[in-house]
Design a protein around this motif. Structure first.
Motif, PDB file in Angstrom:
ATOM      1  N   ASN A  78      80.031  50.186  23.665  1.00 25.85           N
ATOM      2  CA  ASN A  78      78.969  49.188  23.625  1.00 25.85           C
ATOM      3  C   ASN A  78      78.970  48.579  22.225  1.00 25.85           C
ATOM      4  O   ASN A  78      78.542  49.202  21.261  1.00 25.85           O
ATOM      5  CB  ASN A  78      77.620  49.847  23.926  1.00 25.85           C
ATOM      6  CG  ASN A  78      76.483  48.846  23.945  1.00 25.85           C
ATOM      7  OD1 ASN A  78      76.680  47.654  23.755  1.00 25.85           O
ATOM      8  ND2 ASN A  78      75.274  49.323  24.175  1.00 25.85           N
ATOM      9  N   GLY A  79      79.494  47.369  22.108  1.00 27.09           N
ATOM     10  CA  GLY A  79      79.613  46.739  20.800  1.00 27.09           C
ATOM     11  C   GLY A  79      80.524  47.514  19.876  1.00 27.09           C
ATOM     12  O   GLY A  79      81.652  47.870  20.238  1.00 27.09           O
ATOM     13  N   LEU A  80      80.021  47.835  18.682  1.00 31.19           N
ATOM     14  CA  LEU A  80      80.824  48.542  17.674  1.00 31.19           C
ATOM     15  C   LEU A  80      80.642  50.056  17.725  1.00 31.19           C
ATOM     16  O   LEU A  80      81.131  50.757  16.830  1.00 31.19           O
ATOM     17  CB  LEU A  80      80.447  48.038  16.272  1.00 31.19           C
ATOM     18  CG  LEU A  80      80.535  46.532  16.008  1.00 31.19           C
ATOM     19  CD1 LEU A  80      80.095  46.226  14.575  1.00 31.19           C
ATOM     20  CD2 LEU A  80      81.940  46.006  16.254  1.00 31.19           C
ATOM     21  N   THR A 102      75.052  38.393  17.362  1.00 30.45           N
ATOM     22  CA  THR A 102      74.223  38.739  16.201  1.00 30.45           C
ATOM     23  C   THR A 102      73.720  40.179  16.290  1.00 30.45           C
ATOM     24  O   THR A 102      73.740  40.922  15.301  1.00 30.45           O
ATOM     25  CB  THR A 102      73.031  37.770  16.104  1.00 30.45           C
ATOM     26  OG1 THR A 102      73.526  36.441  15.915  1.00 30.45           O
ATOM     27  CG2 THR A 102      72.111  38.143  14.954  1.00 30.45           C
ATOM     28  N   GLU A 103      73.308  40.569  17.480  1.00 31.69           N
ATOM     29  CA  GLU A 103      72.829  41.940  17.689  1.00 31.69           C
ATOM     30  C   GLU A 103      73.935  42.956  17.419  1.00 31.69           C
ATOM     31  O   GLU A 103      73.715  43.988  16.771  1.00 31.69           O
ATOM     32  CB  GLU A 103      72.323  42.088  19.122  1.00 31.69           C
ATOM     33  CG  GLU A 103      71.772  43.468  19.455  1.00 31.69           C
ATOM     34  CD  GLU A 103      71.349  43.598  20.905  1.00 31.69           C
ATOM     35  OE1 GLU A 103      71.386  44.725  21.431  1.00 31.69           O
ATOM     36  OE2 GLU A 103      70.996  42.569  21.525  1.00 31.69           O
ATOM     37  N   ILE A 104      75.129  42.670  17.893  1.00 31.29           N
ATOM     38  CA  ILE A 104      76.270  43.572  17.694  1.00 31.29           C
ATOM     39  C   ILE A 104      76.603  43.709  16.210  1.00 31.29           C
ATOM     40  O   ILE A 104      76.833  44.812  15.699  1.00 31.29           O
ATOM     41  CB  ILE A 104      77.506  43.066  18.477  1.00 31.29           C
ATOM     42  CG1 ILE A 104      77.282  43.246  19.988  1.00 31.29           C
ATOM     43  CG2 ILE A 104      78.777  43.804  18.042  1.00 31.29           C
ATOM     44  CD1 ILE A 104      78.334  42.586  20.851  1.00 31.29           C
ATOM     45  N   LEU A 105      76.622  42.588  15.494  1.00 32.93           N
ATOM     46  CA  LEU A 105      76.997  42.602  14.081  1.00 32.93           C
ATOM     47  C   LEU A 105      75.973  43.303  13.195  1.00 32.93           C
ATOM     48  O   LEU A 105      76.326  43.911  12.184  1.00 32.93           O
ATOM     49  CB  LEU A 105      77.197  41.166  13.578  1.00 32.93           C
ATOM     50  CG  LEU A 105      78.361  40.375  14.183  1.00 32.93           C
ATOM     51  CD1 LEU A 105      78.367  38.955  13.635  1.00 32.93           C
ATOM     52  CD2 LEU A 105      79.701  41.057  13.919  1.00 32.93           C
ATOM     53  N   THR A 106      74.691  43.215  13.572  1.00 31.07           N
ATOM     54  CA  THR A 106      73.633  43.771  12.724  1.00 31.07           C
ATOM     55  C   THR A 106      73.235  45.196  13.102  1.00 31.07           C
ATOM     56  O   THR A 106      72.626  45.903  12.294  1.00 31.07           O
ATOM     57  CB  THR A 106      72.381  42.883  12.769  1.00 31.07           C
ATOM     58  OG1 THR A 106      71.951  42.716  14.133  1.00 31.07           O
ATOM     59  CG2 THR A 106      72.674  41.508  12.176  1.00 31.07           C
ATOM     60  N   LYS A 107      73.575  45.618  14.323  1.00 32.56           N
ATOM     61  CA  LYS A 107      73.179  46.950  14.783  1.00 32.56           C
ATOM     62  C   LYS A 107      73.774  48.044  13.903  1.00 32.56           C
ATOM     63  O   LYS A 107      73.098  49.024  13.555  1.00 32.56           O
ATOM     64  CB  LYS A 107      73.608  47.157  16.236  1.00 32.56           C
ATOM     65  CG  LYS A 107      73.170  48.491  16.825  1.00 32.56           C
ATOM     66  CD  LYS A 107      73.669  48.646  18.256  1.00 32.56           C
ATOM     67  CE  LYS A 107      73.300  50.017  18.813  1.00 32.56           C
ATOM     68  NZ  LYS A 107      73.852  50.213  20.187  1.00 32.56           N
ATOM     69  N   THR A 112      80.353  46.508  10.323  1.00 34.13           N
ATOM     70  CA  THR A 112      80.635  45.078  10.187  1.00 34.13           C
ATOM     71  C   THR A 112      81.100  44.756   8.775  1.00 34.13           C
ATOM     72  O   THR A 112      82.091  44.046   8.574  1.00 34.13           O
ATOM     73  CB  THR A 112      79.374  44.249  10.517  1.00 34.13           C
ATOM     74  OG1 THR A 112      78.969  44.530  11.857  1.00 34.13           O
ATOM     75  CG2 THR A 112      79.654  42.761  10.383  1.00 34.13           C
ATOM     76  N   LEU A 113      80.399  45.300   7.787  1.00 34.58           N
ATOM     77  CA  LEU A 113      80.710  45.007   6.390  1.00 34.58           C
ATOM     78  C   LEU A 113      82.004  45.658   5.907  1.00 34.58           C
ATOM     79  O   LEU A 113      82.516  45.294   4.849  1.00 34.58           O
ATOM     80  CB  LEU A 113      79.549  45.448   5.495  1.00 34.58           C
ATOM     81  CG  LEU A 113      78.269  44.634   5.647  1.00 34.58           C
ATOM     82  CD1 LEU A 113      77.111  45.305   4.923  1.00 34.58           C
ATOM     83  CD2 LEU A 113      78.473  43.223   5.125  1.00 34.58           C
ATOM     84  N   SER A 114      82.521  46.600   6.672  1.00 40.37           N
ATOM     85  CA  SER A 114      83.779  47.241   6.278  1.00 40.37           C
ATOM     86  C   SER A 114      84.998  46.406   6.686  1.00 40.37           C
ATOM     87  O   SER A 114      86.110  46.677   6.250  1.00 40.37           O
ATOM     88  CB  SER A 114      83.880  48.643   6.889  1.00 40.37           C
ATOM     89  OG  SER A 114      84.084  48.575   8.299  1.00 40.37           O
ATOM     90  N   LEU A 136      74.370  38.784   6.227  1.00 38.29           N
ATOM     91  CA  LEU A 136      75.210  39.976   6.065  1.00 38.29           C
ATOM     92  C   LEU A 136      76.079  39.917   4.809  1.00 38.29           C
ATOM     93  O   LEU A 136      76.669  40.919   4.421  1.00 38.29           O
ATOM     94  CB  LEU A 136      76.109  40.141   7.298  1.00 38.29           C
ATOM     95  CG  LEU A 136      75.427  40.610   8.587  1.00 38.29           C
ATOM     96  CD1 LEU A 136      76.389  40.509   9.766  1.00 38.29           C
ATOM     97  CD2 LEU A 136      74.920  42.040   8.447  1.00 38.29           C
ATOM     98  N   GLY A 137      76.166  38.736   4.192  1.00 38.76           N
ATOM     99  CA  GLY A 137      76.983  38.613   2.989  1.00 38.76           C
ATOM    100  C   GLY A 137      78.381  38.111   3.246  1.00 38.76           C
ATOM    101  O   GLY A 137      79.292  38.347   2.442  1.00 38.76           O
ATOM    102  N   PHE A 138      78.577  37.399   4.345  1.00 42.78           N
ATOM    103  CA  PHE A 138      79.868  36.753   4.632  1.00 42.78           C
ATOM    104  C   PHE A 138      79.738  35.266   4.337  1.00 42.78           C
ATOM    105  O   PHE A 138      78.634  34.717   4.340  1.00 42.78           O
ATOM    106  CB  PHE A 138      80.248  36.928   6.105  1.00 42.78           C
ATOM    107  CG  PHE A 138      80.741  38.300   6.457  1.00 42.78           C
ATOM    108  CD1 PHE A 138      82.097  38.570   6.572  1.00 42.78           C
ATOM    109  CD2 PHE A 138      79.841  39.337   6.701  1.00 42.78           C
ATOM    110  CE1 PHE A 138      82.543  39.834   6.906  1.00 42.78           C
ATOM    111  CE2 PHE A 138      80.280  40.600   7.037  1.00 42.78           C
ATOM    112  CZ  PHE A 138      81.644  40.858   7.140  1.00 42.78           C
TER     113      PHE A 138
END
Length: 250
Positions: A78-80, A102-107, A112-114, A136-138
């Motif tokens: 489920n997502g990441l 957005t939900e997947i990236l922020t959960k 995501t940041l790696s 998120l800093g991208f």
């Protein structure tokens, strides 16, 4: 066996992958994008992930048929959820709504940041994705718009701010890195990169949108709505933003 063929949309998605490393395809469906990237040496290896067992089983079959079972791993996720921190150089998500992306990236932000880069093709609410990337800093390095099967799609390539802008991609000129505070409403709704680079397909899209909105406004007038009443409608503010965007491009 001949190499896998992608739709026009997915070819554009694949063309935006530039890390050359491990690509995690979230919502991989039948696994064709992961196969394409690996066969064409655009990715070292792949992690094809999907929340549904059916498509993932088909992805496994297609990967085996392509002789890539040692190069592309499949995971029910489920997502990441099933991705490890730092495991993927590129996180690729296409074919989902902007709110879900957005939900997947922020959960699980750490995952995501790696990643060095994100390649995203939201089917709706694209402005949410652009805002999320900044939060998120991208930064958005480039965007492409493609017309496929009667619909317009946007593909976004975003890099972490500490990743070098230098890319092995054969992409058209990239705009300057822009901080979130420099983006205005039109940049989030329509895409600063597309606006600044006057993307041809994007121009066609804007022109169709202008005609569509004008038809709606004309219909409201024919139904007896006053200019003041029309001005209070959502379509009016959308039309004004569109006109401002068109002026920026001339």
């Amino acid at each position: 066996m001949s190499k896998v063929k992608l739709s026009k949309r997915l070819e554009v998605v694949a063309s935006c992958v530039g890390s050359g490393g491990t690509v995690a395809d979230i919502g991989c469906d039948h696994g064709f994008t992961s196969i394409y990237l690996t066969e064409n040496k655009m990715a070292k290896c792949g992690i094809a992930m999907d929340i549904n067992k059916g498509p993932l089983e088909k992805a496994k079959i297609h990967i085996e048929q392509a002789g890539l079972k040692d190069t592309i791993e499949t995971r029910l996720s489920n997502g990441l959820d099933k991705l490890e921190i730092g495991e993927a150089d590129t996180i690729l998500i296409s074919g989902m709504g902007g709110a879900l992306i957005t939900e997947i990236l922020t959960k699980e932000k750490d995952k995501t940041l790696s990643a060095k880069e994100l390649v995203l093709s939201p089917q709706s609410e694209i402005y949410l994705v652009r805002k999320c990337l900044h939060e998120l800093g991208f930064f958005i390095q480039c965007e492409k718009m493609v017309f496929d099967m009667g619909k317009y799609y946007v593909v976004i390539r975003a890099l972490r701010k500490d990743v070098s802008v230098k890319s092995e991609l054969g992409l058209e000129k990239c705009s300057e890195v822009s901080d979130a505070e420099m983006y205005d409403e039109a940049d989030y709704v329509y895409g600063r990169y597309l606006i600044e680079n006057k993307d041809k397909v994007f121009c066609e899209f804007l022109e169709k949108e202008r005609k569509r909105m004008e038809r709606v406004i004309d219909a409201l007038k024919r139904n007896g709505m006053s200019e003041t009443e029309i001005g209070k409608q959502k379509i009016s503010s959308e039309y004004n933003l569109l006109r401002q965007t068109l002026l920026r491009m001339h």
